[in-house]
Write a protein that holds these residues in place. Structure first.
Motif, PDB file in Angstrom:
ATOM      1  N   LYS A  25      -6.191 -37.487 -71.879  1.00 42.99           N
ATOM      2  CA  LYS A  25      -5.922 -38.685 -71.556  1.00 42.99           C
ATOM      3  C   LYS A  25      -7.280 -39.416 -71.066  1.00 42.99           C
ATOM      4  O   LYS A  25      -8.573 -38.834 -71.439  1.00 42.99           O
ATOM      5  N   GLU A  28     -10.380 -43.652 -67.986  1.00 44.82           N
ATOM      6  CA  GLU A  28      -9.596 -44.074 -67.336  1.00 44.82           C
ATOM      7  C   GLU A  28      -8.413 -43.388 -66.316  1.00 44.82           C
ATOM      8  O   GLU A  28      -8.691 -43.577 -64.545  1.00 44.82           O
ATOM      9  N   GLU A  29      -7.825 -43.237 -67.187  1.00 48.24           N
ATOM     10  CA  GLU A  29      -6.882 -42.166 -67.107  1.00 48.24           C
ATOM     11  C   GLU A  29      -7.227 -40.990 -65.977  1.00 48.24           C
ATOM     12  O   GLU A  29      -6.757 -41.211 -64.569  1.00 48.24           O
ATOM     13  N   GLN A  30      -8.816 -40.103 -66.038  1.00 53.44           N
ATOM     14  CA  GLN A  30      -9.198 -39.414 -65.972  1.00 53.44           C
ATOM     15  C   GLN A  30     -10.034 -40.350 -64.057  1.00 53.44           C
ATOM     16  O   GLN A  30      -9.598 -39.644 -62.847  1.00 53.44           O
ATOM     17  N   VAL A  31     -10.293 -41.550 -64.344  1.00 56.33           N
ATOM     18  CA  VAL A  31     -10.638 -42.122 -62.578  1.00 56.33           C
ATOM     19  C   VAL A  31      -9.697 -41.786 -62.231  1.00 56.33           C
ATOM     20  O   VAL A  31      -9.382 -41.693 -60.559  1.00 56.33           O
ATOM     21  N   SER A  32      -8.572 -42.287 -62.282  1.00 55.32           N
ATOM     22  CA  SER A  32      -7.141 -42.662 -61.147  1.00 55.32           C
ATOM     23  C   SER A  32      -6.476 -40.499 -60.814  1.00 55.32           C
ATOM     24  O   SER A  32      -6.408 -40.973 -59.751  1.00 55.32           O
ATOM     25  N   ILE A  33      -7.293 -39.752 -61.681  1.00 57.19           N
ATOM     26  CA  ILE A  33      -6.121 -38.608 -61.104  1.00 57.19           C
ATOM     27  C   ILE A  33      -7.411 -38.570 -60.121  1.00 57.19           C
ATOM     28  O   ILE A  33      -7.673 -38.000 -59.125  1.00 57.19           O
ATOM     29  N   GLU A  35      -8.852 -40.140 -58.202  1.00 55.02           N
ATOM     30  CA  GLU A  35      -8.858 -41.148 -57.142  1.00 55.02           C
ATOM     31  C   GLU A  35      -7.621 -40.384 -56.368  1.00 55.02           C
ATOM     32  O   GLU A  35      -7.285 -40.108 -55.042  1.00 55.02           O
ATOM     33  N   ASP A  36      -6.557 -39.917 -56.724  1.00 53.57           N
ATOM     34  CA  ASP A  36      -5.236 -39.304 -56.661  1.00 53.57           C
ATOM     35  C   ASP A  36      -5.500 -38.215 -55.681  1.00 53.57           C
ATOM     36  O   ASP A  36      -4.869 -37.871 -55.021  1.00 53.57           O
ATOM     37  N   ARG A  44     -15.927 -47.499 -60.695  1.00 47.06           N
ATOM     38  CA  ARG A  44     -15.638 -47.090 -61.722  1.00 47.06           C
ATOM     39  C   ARG A  44     -15.513 -46.773 -63.148  1.00 47.06           C
ATOM     40  O   ARG A  44     -15.966 -46.342 -63.947  1.00 47.06           O
ATOM     41  N   CYS A  47     -18.376 -43.946 -63.018  1.00 50.37           N
ATOM     42  CA  CYS A  47     -17.828 -43.186 -62.690  1.00 50.37           C
ATOM     43  C   CYS A  47     -17.201 -42.587 -64.143  1.00 50.37           C
ATOM     44  O   CYS A  47     -16.806 -41.026 -64.934  1.00 50.37           O
ATOM     45  N   TYR A  56     -14.082 -33.754 -68.084  1.00 51.36           N
ATOM     46  CA  TYR A  56     -13.122 -33.862 -66.880  1.00 51.36           C
ATOM     47  C   TYR A  56     -13.035 -32.435 -66.050  1.00 51.36           C
ATOM     48  O   TYR A  56     -13.225 -32.015 -65.303  1.00 51.36           O
TER      49      TYR A  56
END
Length: 304
Positions: A25, A28-33, A35-36, A44, A47, A56
């Motif tokens: 990932k 940026e995708e790791q940050v979204s994970i 948050e999810d 962000r 982060c 991660y």
């Protein structure tokens, strides 16, 4: 190239390419994970910068104290708190490793002095100087491994050439790991275990043996930068009867073990405990005592 599979057959490395695994990932995708999962990310960019420094996968282990039984996470936990816990763990690990180093040097010195004076420089190679549980073949293999791993050092080359590869106990013990020191002590004759335990710590062998097992586990985790926070350790230390505390597998019990093993009570109180108290105060808003097994009277228990 082929490797053994768990069932005893073989598979080729190329076969691994067809195994379904998670794909990498982006930051940026790791940050979204994150948050999810329900953690609050207020910045962000900060982060992402943190994720550049902390893998991660490594960071995600610090989410565990906030995970419910259904594997969902408590809502509203700021990621900043996770980062603070991560930093606390990092600094605590450095302090613990410093303590362990001093204990390790003390153990080597005392074990070598006792064995050398009672059984001579090479008495550690005589199986009659150990208990019946001692396996001389395994012990010799461990000794040879110590020598092999340090064969390029001046100490080893000197003893190989001048003394035909014979290493006095006070020399070879410098290459012993904490695990090897624990192994060495647990194989000693009962009378020698008792003498060392009493002379070094005014305790019984059953306590010292358990402390050494705990020390080995904690030392290995510190050496490999592994997580201490919210970790379940493999060994439970024996607590002296005069100490009113029920040990368990949490971090506090391991730190209490370090207090028992530390050779300088004055330095423990003025330097080690003082730094730990300052650290706990600095991180008190983010670190939960229950996550690391600290009782409310932890400072009194850790006072030497």
């Amino acid at each position: 190239m082929k490797m053994m599979c768990p069932m005893g057959g073989h598979f080729f490395i190329k076969d691994l390419l067809f195994v379904e695994v998670k794909q990498p990932k982006t930051y940026e995708e790791q940050v979204s994970i994150i948050e999810d999962k329900g953690f609050i990310v207020t910045n962000r960019a900060e982060c992402i910068n943190f994720l550049h420094q902390a893998n991660y996968y490594r960071l995600s282990a610090y989410f565990l104290p906030f995970r419910r039984e259904d594997k969902t996470y408590l809502p509203g936990i700021p990621l900043k708190r996770i980062q603070r816990i991560y930093e606390f763990d990092q600094r605590l690990r450095a302090l613990m490793f410093e303590v362990i180093e001093e204990i390790e040097l003390y153990l080597r010195t005392q074990f070598a002095y006792y064995s050398g004076h009672k059984y001579g420089p090479l008495g550690y190679l005589d199986s009659s100087n150990f208990s019946q549980r001692h396996d001389p073949f395994t012990f010799t293999q461990k000794i040879q491994q110590c020598i092999s791993e340090n064969q390029r050092t001046l100490v080893v080359t000197h003893h190989q050439t001048k003394y035909e590869g014979k290493f006095p106990i006070w020399v070879i013990i410098e290459f012993f790991s904490v695990g090897m020191l624990s192994y060495f002590y647990s194989d000693l004759l009962s009378q020698d275990q008792k003498a060392l335990a009493k002379e070094m710590y005014q305790t019984a062998p059953v306590c010292l043996k358990s402390w050494l097992r705990c020390l080995t586990d904690l030392r290995n985790r510190c050496a490999h930068y592994s997580r201490l926070y919210f970790w379940t350790f493999s060994a439970i230390p024996q607590i002296p009867k005069k100490v009113n505390f029920q040990a368990d597998r949490t971090l506090f019990s391991q730190i209490l073990t370090l207090k028992f093993l530390y050779p300088n009570a004055l330095k423990w109180n003025s330097r080690i405990l003082a730094e730990l108290e300052a650290m706990m105060e600095e991180f008190h808003e983010d670190v939960s005592l229950s996550h690391i097994g600290f009782p409310s009277n932890w400072s009194n228990l850790l006072t030497a």
